[in-house]
Design an enzyme around this catalytic site. Sequence first.
Site, mmCIF file in Angstrom:
data_model
loop_
_atom_site.group_PDB
_atom_site.id
_atom_site.type_symbol
_atom_site.label_atom_id
_atom_site.label_comp_id
_atom_site.label_asym_id
_atom_site.label_seq_id
_atom_site.Cartn_x
_atom_site.Cartn_y
_atom_site.Cartn_z
ATOM 1 N N TYR A 159 0.852 -1.206 0.000
ATOM 2 C CA TYR A 159 0.000 0.000 0.000
ATOM 3 C C TYR A 159 0.884 1.251 0.000
ATOM 4 C CZ TYR A 159 -4.387 2.537 0.580
ATOM 5 O OH TYR A 159 -5.467 3.359 0.384
ATOM 6 N N LYS A 166 -2.920 8.603 2.786
ATOM 7 C CA LYS A 166 -4.182 8.466 3.540
ATOM 8 C C LYS A 166 -4.009 8.966 4.977
ATOM 9 C CE LYS A 166 -6.900 6.566 0.411
ATOM 10 N NZ LYS A 166 -7.838 7.442 -0.316
HETATM 11 P P1 NAP Z 1 -12.021 4.168 -8.614
HETATM 12 O O1 NAP Z 1 -13.316 3.712 -9.084
HETATM 13 O O2 NAP Z 1 -10.820 3.837 -9.432
HETATM 14 O O3 NAP Z 1 -12.095 5.741 -8.324
HETATM 15 C C1 NAP Z 1 -10.967 6.568 -8.214
HETATM 16 C C2 NAP Z 1 -11.344 7.892 -8.811
HETATM 17 O O4 NAP Z 1 -10.252 8.841 -8.647
HETATM 18 C C3 NAP Z 1 -11.617 7.800 -10.320
HETATM 19 O O5 NAP Z 1 -12.877 8.364 -10.603
HETATM 20 C C4 NAP Z 1 -10.512 8.653 -10.922
HETATM 21 O O6 NAP Z 1 -10.908 9.376 -12.056
HETATM 22 C C5 NAP Z 1 -10.275 9.655 -9.795
HETATM 23 N N1 NAP Z 1 -9.043 10.407 -10.032
HETATM 24 C C6 NAP Z 1 -7.771 9.949 -10.045
HETATM 25 N N2 NAP Z 1 -6.927 10.963 -10.348
HETATM 26 C C7 NAP Z 1 -7.701 12.078 -10.534
HETATM 27 C C8 NAP Z 1 -7.438 13.432 -10.875
HETATM 28 N N3 NAP Z 1 -6.180 13.875 -11.089
HETATM 29 N N4 NAP Z 1 -8.473 14.305 -10.971
HETATM 30 C C9 NAP Z 1 -9.745 13.872 -10.764
HETATM 31 N N5 NAP Z 1 -10.063 12.611 -10.443
HETATM 32 C C10 NAP Z 1 -9.050 11.714 -10.338
HETATM 33 O O7 NAP Z 1 -11.668 3.528 -7.183
HETATM 34 P P2 NAP Z 1 -12.385 3.561 -5.751
HETATM 35 O O8 NAP Z 1 -11.861 2.360 -5.051
HETATM 36 O O9 NAP Z 1 -13.839 3.753 -5.900
HETATM 37 O O10 NAP Z 1 -11.696 4.819 -5.077
HETATM 38 C C11 NAP Z 1 -12.425 5.877 -4.464
HETATM 39 C C12 NAP Z 1 -11.754 6.255 -3.143
HETATM 40 O O11 NAP Z 1 -11.932 5.171 -2.209
HETATM 41 C C13 NAP Z 1 -10.238 6.479 -3.231
HETATM 42 O O12 NAP Z 1 -9.888 7.553 -2.380
HETATM 43 C C14 NAP Z 1 -9.680 5.179 -2.661
HETATM 44 O O13 NAP Z 1 -8.380 5.330 -2.130
HETATM 45 C C15 NAP Z 1 -10.702 4.927 -1.581
HETATM 46 N N6 NAP Z 1 -10.711 3.558 -1.024
HETATM 47 C C16 NAP Z 1 -10.791 2.473 -1.844
HETATM 48 C C17 NAP Z 1 -10.783 1.195 -1.279
HETATM 49 C C18 NAP Z 1 -10.854 -0.029 -2.161
HETATM 50 O O14 NAP Z 1 -10.551 -1.133 -1.660
HETATM 51 N N7 NAP Z 1 -11.246 0.086 -3.414
HETATM 52 C C19 NAP Z 1 -10.713 1.033 0.107
HETATM 53 C C20 NAP Z 1 -10.640 2.152 0.915
HETATM 54 C C21 NAP Z 1 -10.640 3.420 0.340
HETATM 55 P P3 NAP Z 1 -10.656 8.780 -13.551
HETATM 56 O O15 NAP Z 1 -11.674 7.744 -13.735
HETATM 57 O O16 NAP Z 1 -10.872 9.947 -14.424
HETATM 58 O O17 NAP Z 1 -9.244 8.296 -13.576
#
Ligand code: NAP
Length: 259
Positions: A159, A166
Amino acid sequence: MKCMSDLLKGKNILIMGVRNKWSIARGIAEAAWREGANLIFTYQGDREKESLLKVTAGMGEIEAYPCDVTNDEAIDLLFSNIKEKHGVLHGLVHAIAYAKSEDLQDSFLNTSRDGFMLAMDVSCYSLVAVSRRALPLMTEGGSIVTLTYRGSVKAMQGYNVMGVAKAALEASVRYMALEMGPKNIRVNALSAGPIKTMSGKGVQNFSDILSVVEERSPLKRNVTLEDLGGTAVYLLSGLSSGLTGEVIYIDCGYNNVGL
Ligand code: NAP
């Protein structure tokens, strides 16, 4: 199915981070839409816009603006568009993170300076940058929700720099809560258990992590988008009116288990 109990009726809520149907932000948007919220979305480019329109098709005609959070002018334009169209903003969901894939594969000690800065910029500073612009629009009070992961407080193989980002994000939540509280704006983080999304799959051995959580968590399963959407609605609504500066774990209880 539309409104369940109108917990967010009449509230203008900005959702940042819907990439596809698996995105956590998609689950949150759907739950907020069911509670009657007026949703405003962002996307990065034209390709992402298409995907956003596809996954929000069931929510009627949506309002969406481009915004790359590393670009201050794009953020300014986003908030001036929202101000012009709505005047008031009640909620902001920040579900955005990014790190170079090599920084999630290799050793943490090998993180490059620019990889470190990029992860911090997109995954942490962007919350501060968008919240500062949201503040003048939250004239009726507001709720800001960001997404974090337990890698902020425990060292987790692979990670790496994202765990550091984070940790900074969670500290930012507390500082922002302190500063924005007198304006009745609450700031909280939802610490999600692992869930299969594009970002999640970027983490090494992600399917092993899912199996361990399923086996050892008190609820004997992994979290769902519905679990996360429900808690986000709680955080965005008046039900959580006394809650700010918190990191709430939605991980089927996994963080409470020793071995
Ligand atoms: P996701 O669907 O890949 O979403 C991530 C988002 O971040 C995408 O919409 C991406 O946009 C956006 N992004 C990245 N760089 C960017 C930029 N420069 N400007 C604007 N948008 C940007 O994944 P997710 O898991 O749902 O992630 C959402 C949040 O949850 C994140 O903070 C992640 O760390 C957190 N989280 C995830 C998990 C897990 O296991 N999945 C667990 C805990 C926390 P594009 O589509 O345009 O690239």
